[in-house]
Design a protein around this motif. Structure first.
Motif, PDB file in Angstrom:
ATOM      1  N   GLY A  87      -0.895  -2.730  -9.299  1.00  0.00           N
ATOM      2  CA  GLY A  87      -1.606  -3.479  -8.263  1.00  0.00           C
ATOM      3  C   GLY A  87      -1.457  -2.978  -6.843  1.00  0.00           C
ATOM      4  N   LEU A  88      -0.709  -1.921  -6.613  1.00  0.00           N
ATOM      5  CA  LEU A  88      -0.606  -1.388  -5.256  1.00  0.00           C
ATOM      6  C   LEU A  88      -1.900  -0.667  -4.874  1.00  0.00           C
ATOM      7  N   GLU A  89      -2.263  -0.761  -3.602  1.00  0.00           N
ATOM      8  CA  GLU A  89      -3.412   0.000  -3.100  1.00  0.00           C
ATOM      9  C   GLU A  89      -2.931   1.405  -2.740  1.00  0.00           C
ATOM     10  N   LEU A  90      -3.715   2.401  -3.123  1.00  0.00           N
ATOM     11  CA  LEU A  90      -3.344   3.787  -2.827  1.00  0.00           C
ATOM     12  C   LEU A  90      -4.345   4.394  -1.847  1.00  0.00           C
ATOM     13  N   TYR A  91      -3.813   5.159  -0.885  1.00  0.00           N
ATOM     14  CA  TYR A  91      -4.650   5.886   0.079  1.00  0.00           C
ATOM     15  C   TYR A  91      -4.140   7.319   0.154  1.00  0.00           C
ATOM     16  N   GLU A  92      -5.032   8.210   0.558  1.00  0.00           N
ATOM     17  CA  GLU A  92      -4.607   9.605   0.745  1.00  0.00           C
ATOM     18  C   GLU A  92      -5.141  10.116   2.062  1.00  0.00           C
ATOM     19  N   SER A  93      -4.373  11.041   2.625  1.00  0.00           N
ATOM     20  CA  SER A  93      -4.777  11.631   3.891  1.00  0.00           C
ATOM     21  C   SER A  93      -4.418  13.110   3.867  1.00  0.00           C
ATOM     22  N   ARG A  94      -5.426  13.943   4.082  1.00  0.00           N
ATOM     23  CA  ARG A  94      -5.184  15.389   4.126  1.00  0.00           C
ATOM     24  C   ARG A  94      -4.813  15.737   5.554  1.00  0.00           C
ATOM     25  N   LEU A  95      -3.677  16.350   5.708  1.00  0.00           N
ATOM     26  CA  LEU A  95      -3.163  16.566   7.055  1.00  0.00           C
ATOM     27  C   LEU A  95      -4.092  17.444   7.889  1.00  0.00           C
ATOM     28  N   SER A  96      -4.793  18.340   7.226  1.00  0.00           N
ATOM     29  CA  SER A  96      -5.625  19.293   7.965  1.00  0.00           C
ATOM     30  C   SER A  96      -6.966  18.684   8.385  1.00  0.00           C
ATOM     31  N   ILE A  97      -7.251  17.506   7.944  1.00  0.00           N
ATOM     32  CA  ILE A  97      -8.543  16.899   8.248  1.00  0.00           C
ATOM     33  C   ILE A  97      -8.337  15.690   9.151  1.00  0.00           C
ATOM     34  N   ASP A  98      -9.057  15.696  10.236  1.00  0.00           N
ATOM     35  CA  ASP A  98      -8.929  14.602  11.191  1.00  0.00           C
ATOM     36  C   ASP A  98      -9.816  13.444  10.749  1.00  0.00           C
ATOM     37  N   ALA A  99      -9.291  12.680   9.843  1.00  0.00           N
ATOM     38  CA  ALA A  99     -10.060  11.548   9.328  1.00  0.00           C
ATOM     39  C   ALA A  99      -9.093  10.446   8.933  1.00  0.00           C
ATOM     40  N   PRO A 100      -9.527   9.230   8.969  1.00  0.00           N
ATOM     41  CA  PRO A 100      -8.618   8.142   8.581  1.00  0.00           C
ATOM     42  C   PRO A 100      -8.299   8.217   7.095  1.00  0.00           C
ATOM     43  N   PRO A 101      -7.192   7.637   6.700  1.00  0.00           N
ATOM     44  CA  PRO A 101      -6.836   7.639   5.275  1.00  0.00           C
ATOM     45  C   PRO A 101      -7.956   7.056   4.418  1.00  0.00           C
ATOM     46  N   ALA A 102      -8.140   7.676   3.257  1.00  0.00           N
ATOM     47  CA  ALA A 102      -9.206   7.227   2.351  1.00  0.00           C
ATOM     48  C   ALA A 102      -8.594   6.591   1.114  1.00  0.00           C
ATOM     49  N   PRO A 103      -9.259   5.573   0.578  1.00  0.00           N
ATOM     50  CA  PRO A 103      -8.759   4.987  -0.674  1.00  0.00           C
ATOM     51  C   PRO A 103      -8.710   6.048  -1.772  1.00  0.00           C
ATOM     52  N   MET A 104      -7.753   5.905  -2.650  1.00  0.00           N
ATOM     53  CA  MET A 104      -7.559   6.906  -3.708  1.00  0.00           C
ATOM     54  C   MET A 104      -7.439   6.196  -5.053  1.00  0.00           C
ATOM     55  N   ARG A 105      -8.121   6.731  -6.048  1.00  0.00           N
ATOM     56  CA  ARG A 105      -7.942   6.273  -7.432  1.00  0.00           C
ATOM     57  C   ARG A 105      -7.337   7.419  -8.214  1.00  0.00           C
TER      58      ARG A 105
ATOM     59  N   ARG B 109       0.843  -1.201   0.000  1.00  0.00           N
ATOM     60  CA  ARG B 109       0.000   0.000   0.000  1.00  0.00           C
ATOM     61  C   ARG B 109       0.874   1.246   0.000  1.00  0.00           C
ATOM     62  N   VAL B 110       0.323   2.313  -0.541  1.00  0.00           N
ATOM     63  CA  VAL B 110       1.008   3.617  -0.505  1.00  0.00           C
ATOM     64  C   VAL B 110       0.027   4.639   0.043  1.00  0.00           C
ATOM     65  N   LEU B 111       0.482   5.383   1.044  1.00  0.00           N
ATOM     66  CA  LEU B 111      -0.343   6.415   1.671  1.00  0.00           C
ATOM     67  C   LEU B 111       0.259   7.780   1.342  1.00  0.00           C
ATOM     68  N   LEU B 112      -0.554   8.640   0.739  1.00  0.00           N
ATOM     69  CA  LEU B 112      -0.093   9.976   0.369  1.00  0.00           C
ATOM     70  C   LEU B 112      -0.597  10.991   1.392  1.00  0.00           C
ATOM     71  N   PHE B 113       0.343  11.680   2.045  1.00  0.00           N
ATOM     72  CA  PHE B 113       0.010  12.808   2.911  1.00  0.00           C
ATOM     73  C   PHE B 113       0.097  14.083   2.081  1.00  0.00           C
ATOM     74  N   HIS B 114      -0.941  14.893   2.099  1.00  0.00           N
ATOM     75  CA  HIS B 114      -0.919  16.097   1.276  1.00  0.00           C
ATOM     76  C   HIS B 114      -1.776  17.182   1.920  1.00  0.00           C
ATOM     77  N   ASP B 115      -1.781  18.342   1.300  1.00  0.00           N
ATOM     78  CA  ASP B 115      -2.621  19.427   1.804  1.00  0.00           C
ATOM     79  C   ASP B 115      -3.443  20.046   0.671  1.00  0.00           C
TER      80      ASP B 115
END
Lengths: 427, 247
Positions: B189-207, B162-168
């Motif tokens: 085939g890698l799973e991608l997730y994203e997480s906005r640093l300013s939002i208090d929420a768990p990482p979300a799947p990303m396409r 998996r790859v998790l992208l931290f961004h703003d």
């Protein structure tokens, strides 16, 4: 055919890891990794003294022929038609023909040699903005102590700096013009700057858009440096110059510059892969070129679509990008290249394929390329690249090039670094 | 601590991800004194997962700070700042350099294992934005290419799924250059997730959507050529010439 080189063992991983970091910091090698590939090869290419002598002589002869051909092409615009140079440069070449070329000094070129089943062949000359100085001078120098019995074939960065020093006054400022955002290019400029500064010259690293001209004299106008320069070293491809703002007066790279240029943009006349297409019209002899470069034609004159002995090359290609070899290039890539050639044949050449003789090291077949630098016509060193396929492209690794001292046996404590000639075989 | 020592701290030879660390900034930066080992650095709450690689795409020093925070959670920060260090620059790298130096003691004190999963650090301002790219400025804008990262095969071979992208960014799609990297991994085939640093929420799947020129065989050449053509020496758009400078 007797192999020209001896292939040495790899340095042990821990030792090479340390050396890699020294190359990064001492030799400004800032691109040591491309995807999963370490761009530095852990073993040097070791040439026999006879082989190096042959390469050096050939390169010097090629440089001589190249300069003569460039001069003839520059003076007679009608000869340039077959080159199909970019349209936005025609005015520049026209002006250069009428007014004469700009002043130049420290002319540097790099001829890329490959050892084939028919002996040495060249694939191209980088006569506009050759690279590889950091590796040829710095990396090779750091590898040398680990391979007693070897010498360096030269010091291209030092020789280039010497050439610039010879053309400039002590204490004067030399402009090193490059695409500043590209750390791949900037690393070369920082390394050359160190060489110049150790020889009593000031170096200012600048973008091409910071250069200005007044009565043929160059000066830099930037926020970090303003003032005249005694020489302009250009590490920015000539074909990109027309994209500069008009205030930059980029035509001076072709004509009208009193401040000497290294290299003048008229080098594009031989840099283009279509250069061989005008040979038959030249009075200047190109016999060494004819002997060493495989037959090269306009794609429309060859059956490249059905005959696998033809290789397709972009006229303005660099570092092996976009080269199509059927059976080597992936089918998808070949189709893309073929489509491009059919659409824009003027931008391509077809060249007879040569059979490189690989070095067999265990399970690996390695395809080396030796780039021989000339400065002012003299061979001054070599840049090694090693590919895993017959295309030496951006995925190839940089290799230190050493020359076996014929008076000594190459030895290293604890192990033999020598492969014998028998380990070099047909692929 | 000199430049080489600082680089070794951020890219220790024993880490399996150090090979990708970009040395350009380290090679030219003014090295500052590191902070004491116990000096406070930001914390973020990320579960350590040996199967996840992180990409931090945040502005300047914040990227390094988050990298240090991730290091405390067991990730190996890998600086990919491929920018020249010089005054009068379009992209300010001073803050990045300061935090690379300040965080050195803390990072070395963590003694991360060689197999610690990677957190690749990028500057989301790499294409400019803070300083108006006026004539005379030093153009050090930069972009990333797929070749700047490990391949899918290498990631998989080292347990990354998996790859998790931290961004703003205001939208979930990555910047175009990074999209080229992520889409290749996504298609492989890698799973991608994203997480906005300013939002208090768990990482979300990303396409990741297809960026321009994706799959073009000569993407790197085209990108570099196009960028060179546009800026005559740098990345991004043309550096404008005010009319008063003509003549």
């Amino acid at each position: 055919m007797k192999s020209p080189w001896l292939f040495a063992d790899e340095l042990p991983a821990d030792l090479f890891g340390e050396l890699r970091q020294r190359v990064i910091f001492e030799c400004c090698k800032w691109d040591p990794q491309v995807e999963d590939i370490c761009t530095l090869l852990a073993r040097p290419l070791v040439l026999s003294q006879d082989a190096w002598t042959e390469l050096a002589r050939s390169a010097e002869q090629l440089a001589l022929e190249t300069l003569a051909a460039e001069a003839e092409l520059l003076a007679d615009i009608s000869l340039q038609a077959s080159l199909k140079l970019p349209g936005n440069l025609r005015k520049a070449f026209d002006l250069a023909a009428r007014k004469g070329p700009s002043a130049e000094a420290a002319r540097v070129m790099r001829f890329d040699f490959h050892f084939t089943t028919d002996g040495w062949r060249i694939s191209e000359v980088n006569s506009d903005v050759p690279g590889g100085f950091n590796e040829a001078s710095g990396f090779s120098r750091l590898m040398l102590p680990h391979f007693p019995g070897c010498t360096l074939p030269g010091d291209p960065a030092g020789a280039l700096a010497d050439g610039i020093v010879a053309a400039t006054d002590p204490g004067s400022t030399v402009a090193l013009v490059h695409a500043t955002a590209f750390t791949d290019d900037r690393q070369v400029m920082v390394y050359l700057a160190r060489e110049l500064e150790s020889r009593g010259r000031q170096a200012v690293l600048t973008g091409p858009d910071h250069l200005r001209w007044r009565n043929g004299m160059a000066f830099v106008a930037s926020d970090w440096h303003t003032g005249p320069v005694s020489l302009v070293f250009r590490f920015f491809p000539a074909e990109w110059l027309p994209n500069l703002p008009s205030v930059c007066d980029w035509l001076h790279f072709f004509t009208g510059a009193v401040t000497p240029l290294s290299n003048p943009a008229t080098a594009l006349l031989s840099q283009t892969k279509r250069f061989p297409l005008v040979w038959d019209k030249l009075k200047s002899p190109v016999s060494t070129w004819r002997r060493l470069l495989p037959e090269t034609r306009d794609p429309r004159e060859t059956p490249w679509q059905t005959d696998e002995t033809w290789v397709l090359k972009p006229a303005c290609g660099r570092v092996g990008e976009g080269i199509g070899i059927r059976g080597v290039t992936s089918e998808k890539e070949w189709q893309a290249i073929a489509k491009n050639v059919r659409r824009r044949p003027d931008d391509w050449v077809a060249q007879r394929r040569f059979q490189m003789t690989p070095l067999i090291c265990g399970v690996d077949a390695l395809f080396p390329c030796i780039g021989v630098f000339t400065v002012n016509g003299r061979a001054v060193g070599a840049y090694g690249r090693v590919a895993r396929t017959p295309i030496v492209d951006h995925l190839a690794q940089d290799a230190a090039v050493l020359v076996k001292d014929s008076a000594q046996r190459m030895e290293t404590p604890g192990s033999s670094f020598l492969f014998t000639h028998e380990s070099i075989g047909a692929f | 601590m000199n430049r080489l020592e600082l680089f070794k701290t951020w890219a220790p030879p024993q880490s399996k991800w150090s090979r990708w660390a970009k040395p350009a900034l380290f090679a030219e930066m003014n090295v500052l004194q590191p902070l004491p080992q116990d000096a406070p650095v930001p914390r973020i709450d990320v579960a350590n997962d040996a199967g996840t690689a992180v990409i931090v795409d945040l502005p300047g020093a914040q990227s390094v700070q988050v990298g240090l925070a991730l290091a405390q959670d067991g990730y190996r920060p890998v600086p990919l700042f491929n920018s020249a260090y010089q005054g009068w620059a379009v992209v300010s790298v001073e803050g990045i350099a300061q935090w690379l130096a300040r965080g050195a003691n803390m990072l070395s004190g963590l003694s991360l294992p060689p197999e610690a999963p990677p957190a690749f650090l990028l500057d989301s301002k790499r294409k400019g934005g803070e300083v108006l790219p006026m004539p005379g400025k030093f153009d050090n804008r930069w972009v990333v290419f797929p070749q700047d990262f490990p391949s899918y095969n290498y990631l998989m071979a080292n347990g990354i799924r998996r790859v998790l992208l931290f961004h703003d960014r205001s939208n979930a799609q990555p910047d175009c250059d990074l999209a080229h990297v992520l889409l290749r991994w996504q298609e492989a085939g890698l799973e991608l997730y994203e997480s906005r640093l300013s939002i208090d929420a768990p990482p979300a799947p990303m396409r990741v959507k297809k960026p321009s020129n994706f799959g073009t065989l000569w993407y790197r050449v085209l990108a570099m050529a196009g960028l060179r053509r546009n800026s005559a020496g740098g990345f991004g758009d043309v550096v404008p010439e005010p009319s008063s400078s003509h003549g």
